[in-house]
Design an enzyme around this catalytic site. Structure first.
Site, PDB file in Angstrom:
ATOM      1  CD  GLN A  98      -2.920  -1.191   2.474  1.00 24.22           C
ATOM      2  OE1 GLN A  98      -2.676  -0.448   3.322  1.00 24.22           O
ATOM      3  NE2 GLN A  98      -4.016  -1.901   2.053  1.00 24.22           N
ATOM      4  NE  ARG A  99      -0.134   6.384   2.211  1.00 25.90           N
ATOM      5  CZ  ARG A  99      -1.007   7.241   1.712  1.00 25.90           C
ATOM      6  NH1 ARG A  99      -2.051   7.143   1.225  1.00 25.90           N
ATOM      7  NH2 ARG A  99      -0.305   8.721   1.837  1.00 25.90           N
ATOM      8  N   GLY A 131       0.938   3.444  -4.935  1.00 25.92           N
ATOM      9  CA  GLY A 131       0.417   3.891  -6.280  1.00 25.92           C
ATOM     10  C   GLY A 131      -0.188   2.797  -6.809  1.00 25.92           C
ATOM     11  CD  GLU A 141     -17.101  -5.772  -6.258  1.00 28.20           C
ATOM     12  OE1 GLU A 141     -17.441  -6.250  -5.213  1.00 28.20           O
ATOM     13  OE2 GLU A 141     -16.774  -6.305  -7.176  1.00 28.20           O
ATOM     14  CB  SER A 145     -11.941   0.321   3.160  1.00 28.72           C
ATOM     15  OG  SER A 145     -11.054   0.597   1.706  1.00 28.72           O
TER      16      SER A 145
END
Length: 149
Positions: free
Chosen positions: A6-7, A9, A32, A36
């Site tokens: 994550q983080r 891109g 969908e 989150s």
């Protein structure tokens, strides 16, 4: 995107790819639900960058644009276009008509923000990072192609 990745891109890249495929299908797409907190932030950031870029292009051409036209041009669902524009506070109501006012400060902020490169926004126009649509070899499924597969 798995937590260790994550983080970086990858989420934005996947969002960009999904909307490029959506545009090739001549439809509009949406994530969908429910999203989150991080998913919502990622999509809103992508929608903002895409809409500001599309609006900026229209401003340079001196043309007007509707929410439906923005939806078709970006592949973003009408409701998401509308809510993003309202969140950006660029929709005004005058003389019985809605209009979109794109302040130069908003354009500058989008082009110069720290995440601009990650979102594919550049002050030189065009994309910095993301999907190179000229290299995307994909066609929407057709009934004939599905029967022969």
């Amino acid at each position: 995107v798995p937590p260790p990745h994550q983080r970086r891109g990858y989420g934005t890249l996947l969002i960009s790819l999904s909307y490029e495929l959506t545009k090739r299908e001549h439809t509009v797409g949406h994530p969908e639900r429910p999203l989150s907190v991080w998913g919502d932030r990622s999509y809103r950031s992508f929608w903002t960058a895409s809409l500001v870029r599309a609006l900026y292009d229209r401003v340079l051409q001196g043309s007007t644009v509707s929410i439906d036209e923005l939806s078709r041009a970006t592949g973003i669902r009408h409701e998401d276009v509308s809510s993003t524009l309202h969140d950006l506070d660029v929709v005004t109501y005058q003389d019985g008509e809605h209009s979109i006012q794109l302040p130069r400060q908003l354009i500058a902020k989008q082009l110069q923000s720290p995440g601009a490169a990650r979102r594919g926004v550049s002050s030189q126009g065009g994309r910095i990072r993301g999907i190179d649509v000229s290299k995307l070899l994909w066609q929407p499924a057709t009934e004939e192609r599905q029967r022969t597969a």
